[in-house]
Write a protein that holds these residues in place. Structure first.
Motif, PDB file in Angstrom:
ATOM      1  N   ARG A  46      47.004  35.511  19.346  1.00 58.50           N
ATOM      2  CA  ARG A  46      45.708  35.496  18.652  1.00 58.50           C
ATOM      3  C   ARG A  46      44.639  34.837  19.505  1.00 58.50           C
ATOM      4  NH1 ARG A  46      45.654  37.091  13.330  1.00 58.50           N
ATOM      5  NH2 ARG A  46      47.633  38.082  12.850  1.00 58.50           N
ATOM      6  N   GLU A  47      45.040  33.810  20.258  1.00 57.87           N
ATOM      7  CA  GLU A  47      44.101  33.085  21.119  1.00 57.87           C
ATOM      8  C   GLU A  47      44.537  33.279  22.564  1.00 57.87           C
ATOM      9  OE1 GLU A  47      41.344  31.361  20.619  1.00 57.87           O
ATOM     10  OE2 GLU A  47      41.266  31.190  18.438  1.00 57.87           O
ATOM     11  N   VAL A  48      43.688  33.938  23.361  1.00 54.64           N
ATOM     12  CA  VAL A  48      44.022  34.268  24.743  1.00 54.64           C
ATOM     13  C   VAL A  48      42.919  33.758  25.663  1.00 54.64           C
ATOM     14  CG1 VAL A  48      44.397  36.155  26.381  1.00 54.64           C
ATOM     15  CG2 VAL A  48      45.378  36.280  24.080  1.00 54.64           C
ATOM     16  N   LEU A  49      43.323  33.236  26.811  1.00 56.55           N
ATOM     17  CA  LEU A  49      42.393  32.699  27.808  1.00 56.55           C
ATOM     18  C   LEU A  49      42.561  33.452  29.117  1.00 56.55           C
ATOM     19  CD1 LEU A  49      40.400  30.516  28.872  1.00 56.55           C
ATOM     20  CD2 LEU A  49      42.408  29.074  29.320  1.00 56.55           C
ATOM     21  N   ASP A  50      41.433  33.854  29.706  1.00 60.17           N
ATOM     22  CA  ASP A  50      41.430  34.534  31.000  1.00 60.17           C
ATOM     23  C   ASP A  50      40.645  33.691  31.988  1.00 60.17           C
ATOM     24  OD1 ASP A  50      41.992  36.614  32.803  1.00 60.17           O
ATOM     25  OD2 ASP A  50      40.076  37.595  32.392  1.00 60.17           O
ATOM     26  N   VAL A  51      41.319  33.154  32.995  1.00 59.65           N
ATOM     27  CA  VAL A  51      40.691  32.288  33.994  1.00 59.65           C
ATOM     28  C   VAL A  51      40.402  33.130  35.234  1.00 59.65           C
ATOM     29  CG1 VAL A  51      40.899  30.187  35.368  1.00 59.65           C
ATOM     30  CG2 VAL A  51      41.990  30.319  33.110  1.00 59.65           C
ATOM     31  N   ILE A 122      45.690  33.752  34.772  1.00 57.73           N
ATOM     32  CA  ILE A 122      44.955  33.087  35.854  1.00 57.73           C
ATOM     33  C   ILE A 122      44.899  34.000  37.067  1.00 57.73           C
ATOM     34  CG2 ILE A 122      44.802  31.078  37.360  1.00 57.73           C
ATOM     35  CD1 ILE A 122      46.524  29.541  35.382  1.00 57.73           C
ATOM     36  N   ASP A 123      43.685  34.330  37.490  1.00 54.86           N
ATOM     37  CA  ASP A 123      43.485  35.103  38.718  1.00 54.86           C
ATOM     38  C   ASP A 123      42.182  34.589  39.323  1.00 54.86           C
ATOM     39  OD1 ASP A 123      43.566  36.857  40.785  1.00 54.86           O
ATOM     40  OD2 ASP A 123      43.320  38.671  39.579  1.00 54.86           O
TER      41      ASP A 123
END
Length: 247
Positions: A46-51, A122-123
């Motif tokens: 539900r909660e996604v982070l893209d760095v 993380i990219d």
């Protein structure tokens, strides 16, 4: 791999046509994008982070795995790339938060705010990737998943040294269970260890009405069905063969 969506194709083509090649070459591979969508769906995230969202290609892949009640938080250093990403991502039903700035500072700010995530990608700057890894682990819920890109192919010798050190750290890190996938430039998957019980996705907001709560619970299941229906629709439209959208 399953063919990428029209939206992903649009972002990919736009990036190579309008962004300097020295930056565009770092966009993640289509097979990596399909992997991200699949993992988010499997995690019922539900909660996604893209760095390191760049022009939004990986972020779009992540958002396509989310239900409408989910949220993607995207971090991008360069405002012009963040604006491109936001323009594409705003067409998707899940909620979007774009944070422009230094990734280390943004990660620290979210930790101070008590944020937690089901899935983190993380990219970004390879020489800072170890710092991003440590900060992201603190933001990841128990049994949450972290995916790091660029773990097998590196543009510089300095990047190679940094990634080699990170690979050694992760392989011996007792906080995670990890494996390397030879997909694209290399993807390191890490599951944050917790207790032995299976952790559910992050709990819903406390102020939801009974009806809204029931809807929240059902949407995780429906997101998987949505993905299947999208694949069926694409197959029908193309007679079983994917046809990329005309430029």
């Amino acid at each position: 791999s399953t063919p990428t969506s029209r939206l992903l194709d649009d972002i990919y083509n736009y990036t190579f046509r309008h962004v300097p090649y020295d930056d565009a070459m770092y966009i993640c591979a289509p097979e990596q994008a399909v992997l991200l969508t699949t993992l988010v769906r499997l995690m019922r995230a539900r909660e996604v982070l893209d760095v390191g969202s760049f022009t939004g290609y990986s972020a779009a892949a992540l958002m396509q795995g989310l239900p409408a009640s989910g949220r993607l938080t995207a971090i991008e250093m360069k405002g012009e790339y963040a604006a491109i990403a936001e323009g594409f991502l705003s067409t998707l039903p899940a909620s979007l938060e774009v944070r422009v700035g230094d990734a280390s500072e943004e990660l620290a700010a979210m930790e101070a705010a008590g944020r937690q995530f089901d899935f983190i990608s993380i990219d970004a700057d390879k020489q800072k990737q170890q710092d991003y890894y440590e900060a992201s682990l603190r933001l990841l819920r128990p049994r949450g998943m972290l995916a790091m890109f660029g773990m097998m192919l590196y543009p510089t010798e300095e990047d190679k040294e940094a990634i080699d050190d990170l690979i050694t750290l992760v392989a011996n890190d007792t906080r995670v269970s990890t494996t390397m996938l030879p997909v694209g430039c290399g993807v390191q998957l890490c599951t944050k260890l917790g207790d032995k019980r299976v952790e559910p996705p992050l709990p819903p907001p406390a102020d939801l009405s009974p009806e809204a709560l029931r809807r929240y619970e059902l949407e995780a299941e429906l997101s998987a069905i949505d993905g299947m229906l999208t694949d069926v629709k694409r197959a029908r439209e193309t007679g079983g063969h994917y046809v990329a959208k005309a430029a």
